[in-house]
Design an enzyme around this catalytic site. Sequence first.
Site, PDB file in Angstrom:
ATOM      1  N   TRP A  18      41.565  14.767  29.507  1.00  0.00           N
ATOM      2  CA  TRP A  18      41.794  15.561  28.526  1.00  0.00           C
ATOM      3  C   TRP A  18      41.963  17.059  29.174  1.00  0.00           C
ATOM      4  CZ3 TRP A  18      43.776  14.424  24.198  1.00  0.00           C
ATOM      5  CH2 TRP A  18      43.529  12.967  23.991  1.00  0.00           C
ATOM      6  N   ASP A  65      35.588  22.527  25.730  1.00  0.00           N
ATOM      7  CA  ASP A  65      36.375  21.212  24.957  1.00  0.00           C
ATOM      8  C   ASP A  65      35.026  20.262  24.870  1.00  0.00           C
ATOM      9  OD1 ASP A  65      37.204  19.203  23.779  1.00  0.00           O
ATOM     10  OD2 ASP A  65      38.793  18.707  24.923  1.00  0.00           O
ATOM     11  N   LYS A 124      34.276  12.025  16.689  1.00  0.00           N
ATOM     12  CA  LYS A 124      33.503  11.409  17.466  1.00  0.00           C
ATOM     13  C   LYS A 124      32.038  11.554  16.507  1.00  0.00           C
ATOM     14  CE  LYS A 124      36.824  12.505  20.645  1.00  0.00           C
ATOM     15  NZ  LYS A 124      37.464  11.137  20.662  1.00  0.00           N
TER      16      LYS A 124
HETATM   17  N1  PMP Z   1      39.477  16.521  24.041  1.00  0.00           N
HETATM   18  C1  PMP Z   1      38.789  15.425  24.143  1.00  0.00           C
HETATM   19  C2  PMP Z   1      37.741  15.437  25.189  1.00  0.00           C
HETATM   20  C3  PMP Z   1      39.128  14.409  23.455  1.00  0.00           C
HETATM   21  O1  PMP Z   1      38.401  13.144  23.557  1.00  0.00           O
HETATM   22  C4  PMP Z   1      40.185  14.345  22.375  1.00  0.00           C
HETATM   23  C5  PMP Z   1      40.653  13.106  21.943  1.00  0.00           C
HETATM   24  N2  PMP Z   1      39.910  11.902  21.679  1.00  0.00           N
HETATM   25  C6  PMP Z   1      40.883  15.527  22.252  1.00  0.00           C
HETATM   26  C7  PMP Z   1      40.671  16.350  23.116  1.00  0.00           C
HETATM   27  C8  PMP Z   1      42.000  15.646  21.629  1.00  0.00           C
HETATM   28  O2  PMP Z   1      41.774  15.493  20.136  1.00  0.00           O
HETATM   29  P1  PMP Z   1      42.456  15.396  18.872  1.00  0.00           P
HETATM   30  O3  PMP Z   1      42.995  14.030  19.092  1.00  0.00           O
HETATM   31  O4  PMP Z   1      41.608  15.985  17.809  1.00  0.00           O
HETATM   32  O5  PMP Z   1      43.784  16.570  19.179  1.00  0.00           O
END
Ligand code: PMP
Length: 360
Positions: free
Chosen positions: A102, A172, A196
Amino acid sequence: MSRVYNFSAGPAVLPEEVLKQAGEEILNWHSSGMSVMEMSHRGKEFKEIAAQAESDLRQLMKVPENYVILFLQGGATGQFAAVPMNLLREKKKADYVLTGNWSKKAISEAKKYCDVNIVASNEDANLTYVPSFNKWDLSNDAAYIHYTSNETIGGVEFSWVPETGDVPLVCDMSSNILSRPIDISKFGVIYAGAQKNIGQAGLTIAIVRDDLAGDALPYTPAILNYKLQADAKSMYNTPPTYAIYIAGLTFQWIKKQGGIEAIEKKNIRKAEMLYSLIDASDLYHSPVANDSRSRMNVPFTVKKAGLDEQFLVEAKNNGLVQLKGHRSVGGMRASIYNAMPEKGVAKLCEFMKNFEKGHA
Ligand code: PMP
Protein backbone atom coordinates in the site's frame (compact mmCIF):
# COMPACT_ATOMS: atom_id res chain seq x y z
CA MET A 1 -26.94 -20.64 6.97
CA SER A 2 -25.79 -19.15 10.25
CA ARG A 3 -23.26 -16.33 10.25
CA VAL A 4 -19.63 -17.30 9.72
CA TYR A 5 -16.46 -15.89 11.22
CA ASN A 6 -15.25 -13.67 8.39
CA PHE A 7 -11.51 -12.97 8.33
CA SER A 8 -11.64 -10.81 5.19
CA ALA A 9 -9.17 -7.94 4.87
CA GLY A 10 -11.89 -5.60 3.66
CA PRO A 11 -14.70 -5.07 3.15
CA ALA A 12 -14.66 -6.84 6.47
CA VAL A 13 -16.75 -8.07 9.36
CA LEU A 14 -18.97 -5.47 11.03
CA PRO A 15 -20.31 -5.62 14.59
CA GLU A 16 -23.47 -7.71 14.65
CA GLU A 17 -25.19 -5.05 16.77
CA VAL A 18 -24.56 -2.49 14.01
CA LEU A 19 -26.03 -4.73 11.33
CA LYS A 20 -29.05 -5.54 13.49
CA GLN A 21 -29.76 -1.89 14.22
CA ALA A 22 -29.36 -0.96 10.56
CA GLY A 23 -31.77 -3.78 9.72
CA GLU A 24 -34.35 -2.59 12.24
CA GLU A 25 -34.12 0.97 10.96
CA ILE A 26 -33.91 0.22 7.26
CA LEU A 27 -37.49 1.07 6.30
CA ASN A 28 -38.23 3.81 8.77
CA TRP A 29 -35.43 5.71 10.50
CA HIS A 30 -36.52 7.18 13.83
CA SER A 31 -40.16 7.67 12.69
CA SER A 32 -39.06 9.70 9.69
CA GLY A 33 -41.11 7.38 7.49
CA MET A 34 -38.15 6.66 5.25
CA SER A 35 -34.84 4.85 5.00
CA VAL A 36 -31.60 6.74 5.56
CA MET A 37 -30.81 5.76 1.94
CA GLU A 38 -33.76 7.79 0.75
CA MET A 39 -33.06 10.99 2.67
CA SER A 40 -31.84 14.23 1.19
CA HIS A 41 -28.32 14.89 2.38
CA ARG A 42 -29.40 18.49 2.98
CA GLY A 43 -32.39 17.54 5.11
CA LYS A 44 -32.59 17.95 8.86
CA GLU A 45 -32.56 14.21 9.58
CA PHE A 46 -29.45 13.38 7.61
CA LYS A 47 -27.59 16.46 8.86
CA GLU A 48 -28.29 15.20 12.37
CA ILE A 49 -26.91 11.72 11.51
CA ALA A 50 -23.72 13.19 9.99
CA ALA A 51 -23.17 15.64 12.84
CA GLN A 52 -23.57 12.88 15.44
CA ALA A 53 -21.15 10.59 13.57
CA GLU A 54 -18.59 13.37 13.38
CA SER A 55 -18.90 14.31 17.02
CA ASP A 56 -18.67 10.66 18.14
CA LEU A 57 -15.53 10.15 16.06
CA ARG A 58 -14.04 13.36 17.43
CA GLN A 59 -14.70 12.19 20.95
CA LEU A 60 -13.43 8.62 20.37
CA MET A 61 -10.17 9.66 18.73
CA LYS A 62 -9.79 12.81 20.86
CA VAL A 63 -9.48 14.93 17.73
CA PRO A 64 -8.38 18.46 18.73
CA GLU A 65 -10.45 21.50 17.72
CA ASN A 66 -7.92 22.63 15.10
CA TYR A 67 -8.51 19.53 12.98
CA VAL A 68 -11.38 19.05 10.53
CA ILE A 69 -12.97 15.66 9.99
CA LEU A 70 -13.96 15.05 6.38
CA PHE A 71 -16.32 12.37 5.07
CA LEU A 72 -15.17 11.80 1.51
CA GLN A 73 -15.32 9.35 -1.39
CA GLY A 74 -12.66 7.93 -3.69
CA GLY A 75 -11.17 5.52 -1.17
CA ALA A 76 -7.74 5.70 0.37
CA THR A 77 -6.57 5.51 -3.24
CA GLY A 78 -8.16 8.91 -3.85
CA GLN A 79 -6.18 10.23 -0.88
CA PHE A 80 -2.93 8.97 -2.46
CA ALA A 81 -3.53 11.82 -4.95
CA ALA A 82 -5.32 14.25 -2.63
CA VAL A 83 -2.39 14.38 -0.20
CA PRO A 84 0.21 15.74 -2.67
CA MET A 85 -2.34 18.00 -4.37
CA ASN A 86 -3.35 19.61 -1.07
CA LEU A 87 -0.04 19.64 0.78
CA LEU A 88 2.70 20.33 -1.76
CA ARG A 89 1.98 24.04 -2.14
CA GLU A 90 5.17 25.66 -3.43
CA LYS A 91 7.31 22.61 -2.63
CA LYS A 92 8.37 19.99 -5.15
CA LYS A 93 9.27 17.06 -2.95
CA ALA A 94 7.70 14.69 -0.44
CA ASP A 95 9.19 11.99 1.82
CA TYR A 96 7.65 8.51 1.81
CA VAL A 97 8.34 5.41 3.89
CA LEU A 98 8.07 2.18 1.92
CA THR A 99 6.81 -0.70 4.07
CA GLY A 100 4.60 -2.73 1.75
CA ASN A 101 2.21 -2.87 -1.18
CA TRP A 102 0.00 0.00 0.00
CA SER A 103 2.82 2.43 0.61
CA LYS A 104 4.15 1.47 -2.84
CA LYS A 105 0.79 2.42 -4.34
CA ALA A 106 0.81 5.73 -2.45
CA ILE A 107 4.32 6.38 -3.78
CA SER A 108 3.51 5.63 -7.40
CA GLU A 109 0.51 7.96 -7.28
CA ALA A 110 2.50 10.76 -5.59
CA LYS A 111 5.17 10.50 -8.30
CA LYS A 112 2.64 12.00 -10.73
CA TYR A 113 2.73 15.22 -8.73
CA CYS A 114 6.15 15.55 -7.11
CA ASP A 115 9.61 14.12 -6.52
CA VAL A 116 9.32 11.29 -4.06
CA ASN A 117 12.18 10.65 -1.68
CA ILE A 118 11.96 7.17 -0.19
CA VAL A 119 13.35 7.72 3.30
CA ALA A 120 13.38 4.06 4.28
CA SER A 121 12.33 0.76 2.77
CA ASN A 122 11.94 -2.83 3.90
CA GLU A 123 12.27 -4.30 0.41
CA ASP A 124 15.61 -5.80 1.47
CA ALA A 125 13.65 -8.27 3.63
CA ASN A 126 10.62 -8.86 1.44
CA LEU A 127 8.45 -6.17 3.11
CA THR A 128 8.44 -7.85 6.54
CA TYR A 129 9.52 -5.21 9.07
CA VAL A 130 9.18 -1.56 10.08
CA PRO A 131 12.46 0.29 9.40
CA SER A 132 13.67 1.95 12.60
CA PHE A 133 13.40 5.72 12.71
CA ASN A 134 17.12 6.35 13.27
CA LYS A 135 17.78 4.90 9.79
CA TRP A 136 15.33 7.17 7.96
CA ASP A 137 17.01 9.43 5.42
CA LEU A 138 14.74 12.49 5.71
CA SER A 139 15.12 15.33 3.21
CA ASN A 140 15.25 18.92 4.38
CA ASP A 141 12.85 20.31 1.79
CA ALA A 142 9.94 17.84 1.88
CA ALA A 143 6.39 19.21 1.96
CA TYR A 144 5.35 16.29 4.17
CA ILE A 145 6.29 12.79 5.32
CA HIS A 146 3.95 9.93 4.45
CA TYR A 147 3.75 6.47 5.99
CA THR A 148 1.31 3.57 6.18
CA SER A 149 0.68 2.67 9.81
CA ASN A 150 -0.54 -0.83 8.97
CA GLU A 151 0.25 -2.70 5.77
CA THR A 152 -2.90 -4.74 5.22
CA ILE A 153 -1.28 -7.25 2.84
CA GLY A 154 2.07 -7.81 4.55
CA GLY A 155 0.74 -7.54 8.11
CA VAL A 156 3.41 -5.01 9.10
CA GLU A 157 2.30 -2.43 11.67
CA PHE A 158 3.98 0.56 13.32
CA SER A 159 3.75 0.40 17.12
CA TRP A 160 5.11 3.96 17.32
CA VAL A 161 4.51 7.34 15.70
CA PRO A 162 7.43 9.05 13.93
CA GLU A 163 8.45 12.44 15.38
CA THR A 164 8.79 14.70 12.35
CA GLY A 165 9.00 18.12 13.97
CA ASP A 166 7.62 20.90 11.77
CA VAL A 167 7.19 18.74 8.68
CA PRO A 168 3.56 17.57 8.49
CA LEU A 169 3.21 13.86 9.15
CA VAL A 170 0.69 12.11 6.88
CA CYS A 171 -0.59 8.64 7.65
CA ASP A 172 -2.63 6.09 5.72
CA MET A 173 -4.46 4.50 8.66
CA SER A 174 -6.93 2.53 6.54
CA SER A 175 -6.47 -0.79 8.28
CA ASN A 176 -5.72 0.13 11.89
CA ILE A 177 -7.66 3.31 12.58
CA LEU A 178 -9.68 3.09 15.82
CA SER A 179 -7.79 -0.04 16.91
CA ARG A 180 -5.40 1.69 19.34
CA PRO A 181 -5.23 5.17 20.90
CA ILE A 182 -3.13 7.70 18.98
CA ASP A 183 -2.11 11.28 19.62
CA ILE A 184 -3.69 13.15 16.71
CA SER A 185 -1.67 16.28 17.42
CA LYS A 186 1.43 14.54 16.01
CA PHE A 187 -0.18 14.35 12.57
CA GLY A 188 -0.88 16.76 9.73
CA VAL A 189 -3.29 14.45 7.90
CA ILE A 190 -4.72 11.02 8.70
CA TYR A 191 -6.87 9.20 6.18
CA ALA A 192 -8.61 5.85 6.03
CA GLY A 193 -11.01 3.94 3.84
CA ALA A 194 -14.01 2.85 5.90
CA GLN A 195 -14.29 -0.78 4.88
CA LYS A 196 -12.22 -2.26 7.72
CA ASN A 197 -12.68 -0.68 11.15
CA ILE A 198 -15.24 2.00 10.31
CA GLY A 199 -18.06 0.52 8.30
CA GLN A 200 -18.94 -0.22 4.72
CA ALA A 201 -17.02 0.59 1.56
CA GLY A 202 -17.70 3.91 -0.14
CA LEU A 203 -16.68 6.29 2.64
CA THR A 204 -13.19 7.68 3.21
CA ILE A 205 -12.36 9.65 6.33
CA ALA A 206 -9.70 12.35 6.38
CA ILE A 207 -8.65 14.17 9.54
CA VAL A 208 -6.82 17.32 8.49
CA ARG A 209 -5.03 19.95 10.60
CA ASP A 210 -6.82 23.12 9.61
CA ASP A 211 -3.75 25.09 8.53
CA LEU A 212 -3.10 22.39 5.92
CA ALA A 213 -6.48 22.89 4.23
CA GLY A 214 -6.21 25.71 1.66
CA ASP A 215 -3.67 26.39 -1.11
CA ALA A 216 -4.35 23.14 -2.95
CA LEU A 217 -2.74 22.97 -6.39
CA PRO A 218 -5.01 24.68 -8.95
CA TYR A 219 -5.89 21.48 -10.81
CA THR A 220 -7.06 19.67 -7.64
CA PRO A 221 -10.51 18.15 -8.26
CA ALA A 222 -13.09 19.91 -6.10
CA ILE A 223 -14.13 16.70 -4.37
CA LEU A 224 -10.53 16.09 -3.22
CA ASN A 225 -9.92 19.67 -2.12
CA TYR A 226 -9.69 19.68 1.69
CA LYS A 227 -10.61 23.35 2.08
CA LEU A 228 -13.64 23.19 -0.22
CA GLN A 229 -14.88 20.07 1.51
CA ALA A 230 -14.20 21.49 4.98
CA ASP A 231 -16.09 24.70 4.17
CA ALA A 232 -18.97 22.64 2.75
CA LYS A 233 -19.03 20.33 5.81
CA SER A 234 -18.15 17.40 3.52
CA MET A 235 -21.20 18.15 1.37
CA TYR A 236 -19.62 19.90 -1.59
CA ASN A 237 -21.34 17.16 -3.55
CA THR A 238 -23.65 14.34 -2.45
CA PRO A 239 -21.80 12.43 0.28
CA PRO A 240 -22.05 8.64 0.75
CA THR A 241 -24.99 9.05 3.08
CA TYR A 242 -25.71 5.45 4.04
CA ALA A 243 -22.01 4.72 4.60
CA ILE A 244 -21.82 7.72 6.94
CA TYR A 245 -24.85 6.39 8.84
CA ILE A 246 -23.24 2.93 9.20
CA ALA A 247 -19.97 4.53 10.34
CA GLY A 248 -21.96 6.46 12.94
CA LEU A 249 -23.48 3.24 14.27
CA THR A 250 -19.99 1.70 14.49
CA PHE A 251 -18.70 4.72 16.45
CA GLN A 252 -21.56 4.30 18.91
CA TRP A 253 -20.76 0.60 19.19
CA ILE A 254 -17.11 1.41 20.00
CA LYS A 255 -18.26 3.83 22.68
CA LYS A 256 -20.42 1.09 24.19
CA GLN A 257 -17.42 -1.26 24.23
CA GLY A 258 -15.60 1.25 26.45
CA GLY A 259 -13.87 3.30 23.75
CA ILE A 260 -10.61 2.77 21.93
CA GLU A 261 -8.65 1.88 25.08
CA ALA A 262 -10.95 -1.06 25.78
CA ILE A 263 -10.96 -2.08 22.11
CA GLU A 264 -7.15 -2.03 22.10
CA LYS A 265 -6.99 -4.44 25.06
CA LYS A 266 -9.26 -6.84 23.21
CA ASN A 267 -7.17 -6.46 20.03
CA ILE A 268 -3.98 -7.27 21.96
CA ARG A 269 -5.54 -10.41 23.40
CA LYS A 270 -6.78 -11.58 19.99
CA ALA A 271 -3.43 -10.98 18.27
CA GLU A 272 -1.49 -12.69 21.08
CA MET A 273 -3.74 -15.72 20.90
CA LEU A 274 -3.02 -16.17 17.20
CA TYR A 275 0.71 -15.31 17.13
CA SER A 276 1.49 -17.51 20.13
CA LEU A 277 -0.20 -20.44 18.42
CA ILE A 278 1.75 -19.79 15.20
CA ASP A 279 5.06 -19.46 17.05
CA ALA A 280 4.52 -22.64 19.06
CA SER A 281 3.55 -24.67 16.03
CA ASP A 282 5.69 -26.75 13.67
CA LEU A 283 3.27 -26.29 10.80
CA TYR A 284 2.62 -22.53 10.67
CA HIS A 285 5.03 -19.68 10.13
CA SER A 286 4.73 -15.90 10.46
CA PRO A 287 7.04 -14.09 8.02
CA VAL A 288 6.87 -10.76 9.90
CA ALA A 289 9.53 -9.52 12.36
CA ASN A 290 8.31 -9.82 15.96
CA ASP A 291 8.28 -6.10 16.74
CA SER A 292 6.45 -5.24 13.50
CA ARG A 293 3.61 -7.74 13.64
CA SER A 294 0.18 -6.34 12.91
CA ARG A 295 -2.65 -6.72 15.40
CA MET A 296 -5.12 -6.39 12.56
CA ASN A 297 -3.84 -8.58 9.71
CA VAL A 298 -2.00 -11.78 10.52
CA PRO A 299 -0.37 -13.39 7.49
CA PHE A 300 1.03 -16.89 7.92
CA THR A 301 2.16 -19.80 5.79
CA VAL A 302 1.53 -23.52 6.10
CA LYS A 303 5.02 -25.03 5.95
CA LYS A 304 4.10 -28.43 4.56
CA ALA A 305 3.71 -28.15 0.78
CA GLY A 306 0.37 -28.76 -0.88
CA LEU A 307 -1.83 -28.15 2.17
CA ASP A 308 -3.03 -24.59 1.49
CA GLU A 309 -6.18 -25.51 -0.40
CA GLN A 310 -7.13 -28.17 2.11
CA PHE A 311 -6.62 -25.72 4.98
CA LEU A 312 -9.00 -23.27 3.34
CA VAL A 313 -11.63 -25.89 2.54
CA GLU A 314 -11.60 -27.38 6.04
CA ALA A 315 -11.63 -23.92 7.61
CA LYS A 316 -14.67 -23.03 5.55
CA ASN A 317 -16.41 -26.23 6.63
CA ASN A 318 -15.84 -25.00 10.19
CA GLY A 319 -17.44 -21.62 9.49
CA LEU A 320 -14.09 -19.77 9.18
CA VAL A 321 -13.91 -17.92 5.86
CA GLN A 322 -11.79 -15.50 3.80
CA LEU A 323 -8.48 -16.80 5.13
CA LYS A 324 -6.66 -16.90 1.81
CA GLY A 325 -3.63 -14.59 1.69
CA HIS A 326 -3.53 -11.71 -0.78
CA ARG A 327 -2.94 -12.90 -4.34
CA SER A 328 0.42 -11.08 -4.42
CA VAL A 329 1.89 -12.99 -1.45
CA GLY A 330 -0.05 -16.26 -1.16
CA GLY A 331 -0.32 -18.27 2.05
CA MET A 332 -2.99 -17.33 4.59
CA ARG A 333 -4.09 -14.12 6.22
CA ALA A 334 -6.45 -13.72 9.14
CA SER A 335 -7.77 -10.18 9.45
CA ILE A 336 -8.96 -9.64 13.00
CA TYR A 337 -10.33 -6.11 13.04
CA ASN A 338 -12.22 -4.53 15.94
CA ALA A 339 -15.47 -6.28 15.04
CA MET A 340 -13.98 -9.80 15.07
CA PRO A 341 -15.07 -11.27 18.40
CA GLU A 342 -12.50 -12.98 20.64
CA LYS A 343 -14.43 -16.21 20.26
CA GLY A 344 -13.93 -16.03 16.49
CA VAL A 345 -10.15 -15.96 16.98
CA ALA A 346 -10.39 -18.71 19.60
CA LYS A 347 -12.32 -20.85 17.13
CA LEU A 348 -9.71 -20.21 14.44
CA CYS A 349 -6.92 -21.19 16.86
CA GLU A 350 -8.71 -24.37 17.81
CA PHE A 351 -9.20 -25.25 14.14
CA MET A 352 -5.52 -24.55 13.36
CA LYS A 353 -4.39 -26.80 16.23
CA ASN A 354 -6.62 -29.63 15.06
CA PHE A 355 -5.51 -29.19 11.45
CA GLU A 356 -1.88 -29.42 12.55
CA LYS A 357 -2.56 -32.59 14.54
CA GLY A 358 -4.24 -34.11 11.50
CA HIS A 359 -1.23 -33.33 9.32
CA ALA A 360 1.70 -33.99 11.65
N1 PMP B 1 -4.27 1.65 2.07
C1 PMP B 1 -4.42 0.53 2.79
C2 PMP B 1 -3.54 0.32 3.98
C3 PMP B 1 -5.37 -0.42 2.41
O1 PMP B 1 -5.52 -1.54 3.12
C4 PMP B 1 -6.18 -0.17 1.27
C5 PMP B 1 -7.26 -1.13 0.80
N2 PMP B 1 -7.50 -2.22 1.40
C6 PMP B 1 -5.98 1.00 0.56
C7 PMP B 1 -5.03 1.88 0.98
C8 PMP B 1 -6.80 1.30 -0.65
O2 PMP B 1 -8.07 1.63 -0.23
P1 PMP B 1 -9.30 1.87 -1.21
O3 PMP B 1 -9.58 0.56 -1.87
O4 PMP B 1 -10.37 2.30 -0.27
O5 PMP B 1 -8.92 2.91 -2.18
